[in-house]
Design a protein around this motif. Structure first.
Motif, PDB file in Angstrom:
ATOM      1  N   SER A   1      48.812 -18.174  27.155  1.00  0.00           N
ATOM      2  CA  SER A   1      49.582 -19.541  26.961  1.00  0.00           C
ATOM      3  C   SER A   1      51.021 -19.029  27.614  1.00  0.00           C
ATOM      4  O   SER A   1      51.400 -18.093  28.097  1.00  0.00           O
ATOM      5  CB  SER A   1      50.087 -19.579  25.397  1.00  0.00           C
ATOM      6  N   GLY A   2      51.852 -20.333  27.588  1.00  0.00           N
ATOM      7  CA  GLY A   2      53.098 -20.228  28.683  1.00  0.00           C
ATOM      8  C   GLY A   2      54.408 -19.473  28.085  1.00  0.00           C
ATOM      9  O   GLY A   2      54.909 -19.985  27.166  1.00  0.00           O
ATOM     10  N   GLY A   3      54.511 -18.476  28.884  1.00  0.00           N
ATOM     11  CA  GLY A   3      55.770 -17.772  28.782  1.00  0.00           C
ATOM     12  C   GLY A   3      55.729 -16.882  29.789  1.00  0.00           C
ATOM     13  O   GLY A   3      54.776 -16.478  30.646  1.00  0.00           O
TER      14      GLY A   3
ATOM     15  N   MET B   1      43.309 -20.675  29.858  1.00  0.00           N
ATOM     16  CA  MET B   1      44.741 -20.598  30.100  1.00  0.00           C
ATOM     17  C   MET B   1      45.325 -21.941  29.645  1.00  0.00           C
ATOM     18  O   MET B   1      44.773 -23.027  29.952  1.00  0.00           O
ATOM     19  CB  MET B   1      45.104 -20.350  31.710  1.00  0.00           C
ATOM     20  N   THR B   2      46.651 -22.071  29.041  1.00  0.00           N
ATOM     21  CA  THR B   2      47.273 -23.403  28.453  1.00  0.00           C
ATOM     22  C   THR B   2      47.532 -24.052  29.964  1.00  0.00           C
ATOM     23  O   THR B   2      47.876 -23.134  31.134  1.00  0.00           O
ATOM     24  CB  THR B   2      48.114 -23.169  27.610  1.00  0.00           C
ATOM     25  N   PRO B   3      47.875 -25.310  30.095  1.00  0.00           N
ATOM     26  CA  PRO B   3      48.330 -25.860  31.407  1.00  0.00           C
ATOM     27  C   PRO B   3      49.660 -25.357  31.521  1.00  0.00           C
ATOM     28  O   PRO B   3      49.995 -25.046  32.838  1.00  0.00           O
ATOM     29  CB  PRO B   3      48.417 -27.462  30.946  1.00  0.00           C
ATOM     30  N   SER B   4      50.569 -25.016  30.495  1.00  0.00           N
ATOM     31  CA  SER B   4      51.857 -24.640  30.880  1.00  0.00           C
ATOM     32  C   SER B   4      51.959 -23.149  31.411  1.00  0.00           C
ATOM     33  O   SER B   4      52.695 -22.860  32.289  1.00  0.00           O
ATOM     34  CB  SER B   4      52.953 -24.751  29.800  1.00  0.00           C
ATOM     35  N   SER B   5      50.857 -22.390  30.868  1.00  0.00           N
ATOM     36  CA  SER B   5      50.800 -20.902  31.375  1.00  0.00           C
ATOM     37  C   SER B   5      50.767 -20.816  32.922  1.00  0.00           C
ATOM     38  O   SER B   5      51.066 -19.834  33.533  1.00  0.00           O
ATOM     39  CB  SER B   5      49.879 -20.187  30.631  1.00  0.00           C
TER      40      SER B   5
ATOM     41  N   ALA C   1      51.176 -15.144  23.071  1.00  0.00           N
ATOM     42  CA  ALA C   1      51.063 -16.329  22.252  1.00  0.00           C
ATOM     43  C   ALA C   1      52.332 -16.954  22.092  1.00  0.00           C
ATOM     44  O   ALA C   1      53.210 -16.410  21.579  1.00  0.00           O
ATOM     45  CB  ALA C   1      50.194 -16.313  20.835  1.00  0.00           C
ATOM     46  N   SER C   2      52.612 -18.172  22.630  1.00  0.00           N
ATOM     47  CA  SER C   2      53.860 -18.651  22.689  1.00  0.00           C
ATOM     48  C   SER C   2      54.149 -19.450  21.326  1.00  0.00           C
ATOM     49  O   SER C   2      53.102 -19.794  20.419  1.00  0.00           O
ATOM     50  CB  SER C   2      53.989 -19.981  23.658  1.00  0.00           C
ATOM     51  N   ALA C   3      55.402 -19.899  20.892  1.00  0.00           N
ATOM     52  CA  ALA C   3      55.672 -20.552  19.882  1.00  0.00           C
ATOM     53  C   ALA C   3      54.990 -21.828  19.618  1.00  0.00           C
ATOM     54  O   ALA C   3      54.236 -22.043  18.575  1.00  0.00           O
ATOM     55  CB  ALA C   3      57.121 -20.774  19.635  1.00  0.00           C
ATOM     56  N   ASN C   4      54.737 -22.569  20.823  1.00  0.00           N
ATOM     57  CA  ASN C   4      54.140 -23.711  20.873  1.00  0.00           C
ATOM     58  C   ASN C   4      52.705 -23.706  20.480  1.00  0.00           C
ATOM     59  O   ASN C   4      52.239 -24.406  19.626  1.00  0.00           O
ATOM     60  CB  ASN C   4      54.219 -24.483  22.275  1.00  0.00           C
ATOM     61  N   THR C   5      51.843 -22.579  21.086  1.00  0.00           N
ATOM     62  CA  THR C   5      50.466 -22.530  20.955  1.00  0.00           C
ATOM     63  C   THR C   5      50.292 -22.065  19.258  1.00  0.00           C
ATOM     64  O   THR C   5      49.296 -22.419  18.647  1.00  0.00           O
ATOM     65  CB  THR C   5      49.967 -21.515  21.873  1.00  0.00           C
ATOM     66  N   ILE C   6      51.355 -21.144  18.917  1.00  0.00           N
ATOM     67  CA  ILE C   6      51.061 -20.649  17.584  1.00  0.00           C
ATOM     68  C   ILE C   6      51.062 -21.854  16.626  1.00  0.00           C
ATOM     69  O   ILE C   6      50.464 -22.026  15.670  1.00  0.00           O
ATOM     70  CB  ILE C   6      52.084 -19.591  17.179  1.00  0.00           C
TER      71      ILE C   6
ATOM     72  N   PRO D   1      52.109 -12.509  19.925  1.00  0.00           N
ATOM     73  CA  PRO D   1      53.121 -13.434  20.365  1.00  0.00           C
ATOM     74  C   PRO D   1      54.210 -12.708  21.076  1.00  0.00           C
ATOM     75  O   PRO D   1      54.535 -11.581  21.121  1.00  0.00           O
ATOM     76  CB  PRO D   1      53.973 -13.750  18.854  1.00  0.00           C
ATOM     77  N   ALA D   2      54.863 -13.843  22.059  1.00  0.00           N
ATOM     78  CA  ALA D   2      56.052 -13.272  22.899  1.00  0.00           C
ATOM     79  C   ALA D   2      56.845 -14.445  22.967  1.00  0.00           C
ATOM     80  O   ALA D   2      56.429 -15.524  23.252  1.00  0.00           O
ATOM     81  CB  ALA D   2      55.575 -12.755  24.138  1.00  0.00           C
ATOM     82  N   MET D   3      58.031 -14.313  22.716  1.00  0.00           N
ATOM     83  CA  MET D   3      59.152 -15.339  22.593  1.00  0.00           C
ATOM     84  C   MET D   3      60.736 -14.800  22.778  1.00  0.00           C
ATOM     85  O   MET D   3      60.604 -13.635  22.096  1.00  0.00           O
ATOM     86  CB  MET D   3      58.827 -16.691  21.732  1.00  0.00           C
TER      87      MET D   3
HETATM   88  C1  LIG Z   1      61.335 -20.030  31.879  1.00  0.00           C
HETATM   89  C2  LIG Z   1      60.688 -20.227  30.694  1.00  0.00           C
HETATM   90  C3  LIG Z   1      60.158 -19.061  29.651  1.00  0.00           C
HETATM   91  C4  LIG Z   1      59.578 -19.419  28.607  1.00  0.00           C
HETATM   92  N1  LIG Z   1      59.196 -18.367  27.658  1.00  0.00           N
HETATM   93  C5  LIG Z   1      58.631 -18.661  26.540  1.00  0.00           C
HETATM   94  C6  LIG Z   1      58.215 -17.632  25.820  1.00  0.00           C
HETATM   95  O1  LIG Z   1      58.354 -16.389  26.219  1.00  0.00           O
HETATM   96  N2  LIG Z   1      57.595 -17.815  24.582  1.00  0.00           N
HETATM   97  C7  LIG Z   1      57.460 -19.069  24.320  1.00  0.00           C
HETATM   98  O2  LIG Z   1      56.996 -19.169  23.161  1.00  0.00           O
HETATM   99  N3  LIG Z   1      57.989 -20.083  24.986  1.00  0.00           N
HETATM  100  C8  LIG Z   1      58.367 -19.728  26.321  1.00  0.00           C
HETATM  101  N4  LIG Z   1      58.716 -21.152  26.872  1.00  0.00           N
HETATM  102  C9  LIG Z   1      58.328 -22.380  26.467  1.00  0.00           C
HETATM  103  C10 LIG Z   1      57.204 -22.754  26.654  1.00  0.00           C
HETATM  104  O3  LIG Z   1      56.744 -22.573  28.080  1.00  0.00           O
HETATM  105  C11 LIG Z   1      56.880 -24.169  26.174  1.00  0.00           C
HETATM  106  O4  LIG Z   1      56.878 -24.265  24.791  1.00  0.00           O
HETATM  107  C12 LIG Z   1      55.483 -24.612  26.620  1.00  0.00           C
HETATM  108  O5  LIG Z   1      55.423 -26.069  26.019  1.00  0.00           O
HETATM  109  C13 LIG Z   1      54.259 -23.678  25.942  1.00  0.00           C
HETATM  110  O6  LIG Z   1      53.051 -24.125  26.250  1.00  0.00           O
HETATM  111  P1  LIG Z   1      51.761 -23.546  25.667  1.00  0.00           P
HETATM  112  O7  LIG Z   1      51.928 -23.079  24.368  1.00  0.00           O
HETATM  113  O8  LIG Z   1      50.809 -24.789  25.799  1.00  0.00           O
HETATM  114  O9  LIG Z   1      51.256 -22.747  26.781  1.00  0.00           O
HETATM  115  C14 LIG Z   1      59.507 -20.748  28.181  1.00  0.00           C
HETATM  116  C15 LIG Z   1      59.725 -21.771  29.064  1.00  0.00           C
HETATM  117  C16 LIG Z   1      60.459 -21.495  30.355  1.00  0.00           C
HETATM  118  C17 LIG Z   1      60.474 -22.611  31.204  1.00  0.00           C
END
Ligand SMILES: Cc1cc2nc3c(=O)[nH]c(=O)nc-3n(C[C@H](O)[C@H](O)[C@H](O)COP(=O)(O)O)c2cc1C
Length: 417
Positions: free
Chosen positions: A9-11, A35-39, A98-103, A130-132
């Motif tokens: 997921s995205g982070g 992969m999630t779209p944002s990842s 695992a991003s906060a959003n995905t969790i 998780p990583a955030m």
């Molecule tokens: C530069 C950048 C770094 C990010 N790093 C994190 C991160 O480490 N952990 C996290 O939970 N969200 C992080 N985010 C926010 C997520 O990308 C965002 O919540 C996104 O919607 C997650 O989507 P997903 O869970 O579907 O992958 C970051 C955003 C940006 C722009």
């Protein structure tokens, strides 16, 4: 070997999922990545595709060219629903990072991507790493979502503490190291997957012995120990506790193998005899010398213009000796490095003469296989007939040999729990 479905997921830490994939593949697992779209804004799918050799999926509406199969497995003949098939085939789902959003989505059952939909569909254990940012990790909603997931039986790792991606910040929120995530994954797999050699002890011998001629010279052979090391690794992958007795080791061994180094046939015989009683399976892949010099002069023999006649005496027949004292529940696989076409009849005779269960025959007259080659071709000779393993890597040949041994013994892993 397990089928690991890796969700990314995205982070910022998404790049570490590449190392996790590499380590998992190197450990012999088969990996598919979703992969999630944002990842995909953090890391490209091509990297994962290159490493795993399988397409990466992001949307549950995407066509999966592999129809939900994992690398190395046959594809189903029908066109299954991608996320259901991939989820059904996985032995473990790992979501890292695992991003906060995905969790949050997983905790509340939202299914709006390949990753989140697959999570709902899997029947295997799930591990989240998780990583955030630290504030996001300690946010009440994240704590609540993590707690919900843990109550659902999902294994959620604690993030590491240390410097974070955002400038100058430190605290709890770092993705655990990829090696740690893999080790947590393998612990979960051990608990959930039954492997045929679970709880079994496997003793493997490897390498060529050296019989001293004087204080500095020896009589040796061309065995590199590769086949034995591959057998030891394959046995570990099947769940066994493995001891490798290796003559004059030349290469590294995989994690989880206890290696005992020896030099001569006599030393190998002692090392194996000490450990044989505890073993369920002996794989005698070493090339111990059949003869050793009758005498061992002190120091170095010097040239004096005349020739040198060495008297050789037979060494101990290690495998025959061990098989004589073996129990019915122990399986012994001997190896026969033969030269030329009479090999099969000699291997059949060896089966009875040595009192072993299987003899693995290879023709060392063929330079493309055998000694020090990464490839091998063998014929596994048993009392019920022969099984030919065509030319393949020694790793594949090792897996084929263990497959035959496990089959003959009837071990399932469940029988030993
Ligand atoms: C530069 C950048 C770094 C990010 N790093 C994190 C991160 O480490 N952990 C996290 O939970 N969200 C992080 N985010 C926010 C997520 O990308 C965002 O919540 C996104 O919607 C997650 O989507 P997903 O869970 O579907 O992958 C970051 C955003 C940006 C722009």
């Amino acid at each position: 070997m397990a089928r690991i479905l890796l969700g990314v997921s995205g982070g910022i830490a998404a790049y570490k999922a590449v190392e996790l994939t590499r380590l998992a593949m190197a450990a012999g697992h088969s990996v598919r990545v979703v992969m999630t779209p944002s990842s995909r804004r953090f890391i490209g799918a091509a990297t994962f595709e290159g490493i795993t050799g399988a397409p990466v999926l992001t949307s549950e509406f995407e066509e999966d060219p592999m129809r939900g199969a994992f690398p190395g497995d046959p594809e189903p003949s029908h066109d299954p629903i991608g996320h259901l098939e991939i989820a059904a085939n996985a032995d473990l789902m790992v979501i890292a990072p695992a991003s906060a959003n995905t969790i949050a989505k997983l905790a509340s059952g939202i299914a709006d991507s390949m990753l989140t939909t697959s999570f709902l569909a899997v029947g295997c254990p799930v591990l989240l790493a998780p990583a955030m940012n630290e504030k996001m990790w300690h946010a009440p909603s994240t704590s609540r979502n993590v707690e919900t997931l843990r109550q659902m039986g999902v294994h959620v790792m604690d993030p590491d503490a240390g410097s974070l991606a955002s400038r100058g910040e430190a605290g709890k929120g770092r993705l655990p190291e990829p090696a740690e995530i893999l080790s947590a994954s393998e612990s979960l797999l051990r608990e959930s997957v039954t492997l045929p050699l679970d709880g079994r002890r496997v003793l493997v011998s490897a390498g060529g012995t050296r019989e001293p001629v004087d204080g500095v010279r020896f009589i040796g052979n061309r065995s590199s120990g590769r086949m034995g090391r591959e057998l030891a690794s394959a046995a570990v992958r099947l769940g066994a506790d493995v001891v490798l007795v290796e003559a004059n080791p030349t290469g590294p061994v995989a994690a989880g193998i206890e290696r005992v180094a020896v030099e001569t046939t006599a030393e190998m015989q002692v090392a194996l005899a000490e450990r044989f009683q505890k073993a369920d399976l002996l794989l005698m892949a070493a090339a111990p010398a059949d003869f050793r010099p009758a005498e061992l002069p002190e120091g170095k023999l010097h040239r004096d213009g005349s020739g040198l006649v060495l008297e050789l005496v037979p060494t101990e027949d290690i495998v025959a000796g061990l098989s004589q004292g073996s129990r019915d529940d122990q399986l012994i696989v001997a190896f026969a490095a033969e030269w030329g076409p009479d090999g099969l009849s000699r291997a059949r005779k060896k089966l009875d003469r040595k009192g072993v269960d299987l003899v693995v025959l290879n023709d060392v007259s063929d330079p493309a296989i055998g000694f020090d080659s990464p490839m091998n071709r063998v014929c596994i000779v048993g009392r019920d007939g022969e099984v030919e393993l065509e030319t393949a890597t020694k790793r594949e040949i090792a897996e084929g040999i263990l497959d035959q041994a496990v089959r003959l013994a009837g071990w399932t892993g469940d029988d030993n729990r």
